[in-house]
Design an enzyme around this catalytic site. Structure first.
Site, short mmCIF file in Angstrom:
data_model
loop_
_atom_site.label_atom_id
_atom_site.label_comp_id
_atom_site.label_asym_id
_atom_site.label_seq_id
_atom_site.Cartn_x
_atom_site.Cartn_y
_atom_site.Cartn_z
CG ASP A 104 -2.29 0.59 0.92
OD1 ASP A 104 -2.34 1.80 0.64
OD2 ASP A 104 -3.31 -0.13 0.97
CG HIS A 121 -5.24 3.93 0.39
ND1 HIS A 121 -4.75 2.67 0.20
CD2 HIS A 121 -6.47 3.93 -0.19
CE1 HIS A 121 -5.63 1.93 -0.46
NE2 HIS A 121 -6.68 2.67 -0.72
CB SER A 156 -9.17 0.69 -0.90
OG SER A 156 -8.45 0.75 -2.09
#
Length: 782
Positions: A157, A230, A575
């Site tokens: 990620d 994220h 996600s």
């Protein structure tokens, strides 16, 4: 660049999965991936071999060594190198070289205070029939799995924010001896940032910097530290520790935040970096070769599960998909790989990561919403939804439609949308503005109202959006309303001499019904890479998920505008659903360490639910029952998955034979001589069935392994549409031992009156006293 255009691009990237090819920075030397025939040798021999190949096309040893970007030692047999097209062509003709292809970086699209409770993992929602605890007598899933203790999760990620409370290692035992990874130091990240929770960190820049030049360190850290948010969000969804009194900005979604497997270990592989637009950094980009190297290292480091919340805007064929190639090697090493389906829904054929050795996850809602109603001066209340702090107090403000407050030269086609520089300040100042969805990006509309002096705005759906109201964090007081309620507002404004309104303070409401339902954005099947494999596999919570965040990025990720600092943030996307399933896989891995990736996928799929908490079929964005092309086998229920009764297992060799049946084994550079007689691809022992263009009758072979009671009898049942029938031979399975395997055949027979090239959905199940082992079926006709 106008603010509207910048935010337009940024907001698309906030959906995390819109990837397209990017041009290399140079027309001379570019990164190529070189795949070699044969299996891996020793690590020393691998590097020497790669240098030897490069030396054959380079003038000096120094140039050869300097051109090597990555040696892949545990996934594909090959390397990435900086080559000219001529050098690449020369290499491709050399003995021992299987393929040479140019790398393309891809924009990646890109736990929680409610979602785990909603699926019944903590046992607090026993009143929900579909979230009831399983009949397994050994206790609840978390206790049996020891909260994921010592299972290592590789997170590929954008890094991690190690100081977040979600990543505390307080009370955790020493790092498992099986761990072979490292804690790579870099900017603002050293060995002290690794711990008994974050046990390792690596970062990968070569592919990114080859395409874009050196990293601008004002935009991101040259280390495993997460400046984007994220990576921290997904990591804490999987394995975050319990943090009390967590909430998003404004106190929304408050409660105790926890990951699904709070004692699992995290290994961070940062492979995603800022995408450089013309003037700003817009979203993130992950180079294929960087992702593949992350998978390569994760295999060697000893991870048990890999989470990849990354995808493409359209599926890639297996031989062009380095994520799929790397995942196949990970699966060979008994590592579970979980990937997001993408955010290109509801368009059909839009899902990414369709390989059958990957668990592919769609996104759905939880039983929580955020209400911010509108009160009109005449006393009427109109339902609104928002996670934006309302700062307008208890006062009424003049209400104006955007179309009535624009510059006179705004084209009719652009009217009413609050597009950049369209509103007249003298008509907007001190007012609430009704802006319509459609043209322009939603976050930019609030900025336009703010620029013109408005105190807040109401985002109204157009007819196409209907009741799919976006719940978002805006920059000024805001709420969203359905199309039906937009019409009420318009009627009120047009019928009232002095229309006035106020947006009431928002509040979090839980146990809403119906839930779950499929997210509008969740990518859909059918699988266009191979229509014999039904994808996605499963759906999980991916809408308005609260999880850890970085203080380096505002909650909207529009860094040049949004300077707000939050520790936890609400975000949506596949996600977010992907790490929910990853955490469930971690818990199953902890309980059943010898289970294969296929067995874990099967347990999750065959125990999933297709009904919501009101007892009705799970629906999609239209309000109609969702099909398996949206939800896969259904919404995951981790407690149920811990006692699936039967599993559909598959080995590495089963997948190799599957690639043989597609004729892609050689393209995947797999050293195996395929037999002449091959089964159809849909004969792969998968927990679902998809038959493309059925002619009359198809017979599908399946094998189930007993993982329930030693002595058990399962009976067959099926529901099918009128277009075809589903039968099984035998229709009763009798088991006498744990681990016993039994074979059966499913026969799908076409009936009359079906439309060509349209899919019809059914299901079949094996049922005993304690279990329902359910599989979806999708069939189309020529």
């Amino acid at each position: 660049m106008a603010i509207k255009n910048i935010i337009s691009a940024t907001y698309i990237l906030l959906l995390f999965h819109l990837l397209h090819p990017l041009a290399s920075c140079t027309k001379q030397k570019q990164v190529y991936v070189v795949e070699l025939f044969g299996d891996h040798k020793t690590l020393h021999e691998i590097e020497n071999t790669h240098h030897s190949y490069l030396l054959s096309v380079k003038e000096t040893k120094e140039e050869a060594r300097g051109s090597l970007v990555y040696s892949y030692k545990h996934s594909i047999n090959g390397f990435a190198a900086l080559l000219t097209p001529e050098e690449a062509n020369k290499l491709s003709e050399m003995e021992g070289v299987a393929f040479v292809h140019k790398d393309q970086p891809r924009i990646y699209s890109l736990h929680t205070t409610r979602s785990w409770e909603f699926v019944g993992l903590d046992g607090t929602l026993k009143e929900n029939h579909w979230a009831k605890e399983s009949n397994q007598p050994n206790g609840d899933l978390l206790t049996r799995a020891k909260y994921g203790k010592d299972i290592i999760v590789g997170m590929i990620d954008s890094g991690v924010w190690p100081e977040s409370e979600s990543f505390s290692d307080e009370g955790m035992e020493p790092v498992p001896k099986k761990w072979k990874g490292v804690c790579e130091t870099g900017t603002a990240f050293n060995s002290s940032h690794c711990s008994r929770k974050i046990i390792g960190a690596r970062y990968y820049l070569q592919g990114y910097e080859t395409a874009f030049g050196p990293l601008n360190e004002t935009e991101d850290y040259k280390s495993g530290r997460d400046k984007d948010g994220h990576g921290s969000h997904t990591s804490s969804t999987v394995a975050g520790r319990a943090v009390s009194n967590a909430s998003a900005i404004g106190g929304y979604a408050s409660g105790t935040a926890t990951g699904g497997a709070p004692l699992a270990r995290l290994a961070i592989y940062k492979a995603c970096w800022p995408f450089k637009g013309k003037s700003k950094s817009l979203g993130n980009v992950c180079a294929n070769i960087d992702i593949l190297k992350a998978i390569d290292d994760a295999i060697a480091d000893g991870v048990d599960v890999i989470n990849i919340s990354i995808g493409f805007n359209s599926p890639l064929s297996y031989d062009n998909d380095l994520v799929a190639k790397g995942a196949l090697h990970a699966m060979k090493n008994n590592i579970v790989v979980v990937c997001s389906a993408g955010n290109s829904g509801p368009s059909p054929q839009s899902l990414s990561n369709p390989a059958p050795w990957i668990i592919t996850v769609g996104a759905s809602t939880v039983d929580r919403t955020f209400l911010a109603p509108i009160k009109l001066r005449n006393g009427t209340s109109i339902q609104g939804f928002s996670i934006t702090p309302i700062n307008t107090g208890n006062s009424f403000y003049p209400l104006v439609l955007a179309g009535d407050a624009e510059h006179p030269d705004v084209p009719r086609s652009d009217s009413g949308f609050c597009l950049d520089n369209t509103l007249e300040p003298n008509k907007v100042k001190g007012k609430l503005v009704v802006c319509i969805r459609g043209e322009g990006e939603r976050l930019s509309k609030g900025l336009e109202v703010q620029r013109a002096g408005g105190v807040g705005f109401i985002l109204g759906n157009n007819q196409t959006n209907g009741n799919d109201v976006p719940i978002e964090l805006h920059f000024i007081s805001a709420t969203g309303v359905s199309y039906e309620n937009v019409l009420k507002l318009i009627q009120y404004v047009h019928s009232t001499p002095n229309p006035m309104a106020q947006i009431l303070p928002g509040r979090t409401v839980i146990k809403t019904k119906p839930a779950p339902s499929m997210a509008f954005f969740s990518s859909r099947g059918p699988n266009i890479v191979d229509p014999n494999i039904l994808k996605p596999d499963i759906t999980a919570p991916g809408v308005h998920i609260l999880a850890a965040w970085t203080p380096e990025d505002g909650p909207t990720r529009i860094t040049y505008v949004d300077k707000r600092v939050v520790k936890y943030n609400i975000f949506s996307g596949t996600s977010m659903s992907c790490p929910h399933v990853t955490a469930a896989a971690v818990l199953l891995k902890a309980i059943y360490p010898t289970w294969s990736s296929a067995a874990i996928r099967s347990a999750l799929m065959t125990t999933a639910t297709t009904t919501d908490n009101a007892g009705n079929p799970l629906t999609d964005e239209t309000g109609n029952p969702a099909t398996p092309f949206a939800m896969g086998a259904g919404h995951f229920l981790p407690e149920k998955a811990a006692d699936p009764g039967l599993v559909y297992d598959a080995s590495y060799m089963d997948y190799i034979l599957y690639t043989c049946s597609l004729g892609v084994t050689q393209k995947l550079n797999i050293s195996y001589n395929c037999p002449k007689s091959l089964p159809e691809p849909f004969q792969l022992n998968y927990p679902s069935i998809q038959i493309n263009r059925l002619n009359n009758t198809a017979t599908i072979k399946r094998t189930v392994t007993n993982v329930g009671r030693s002595t058990s009898v399962y009976k067959f049942s099926a529901i099918s549409p009128k277009e075809y029938s589903i039968t099984a031979t035998p229709n009763i399975l009798k088991f006498n031992a744990i681990g016993e395997q039994l074979n059966f055949t499913i026969t799908v027979t076409a009936n009359n009156n079906h439309s060509p090239d349209q899919y019809y959905f059914g299901w079949y199940a094996w049922t005993d006293e304690h279990h329902v082992v359910r599989s979806p079926v999708a069939v189309s006709f020529p």
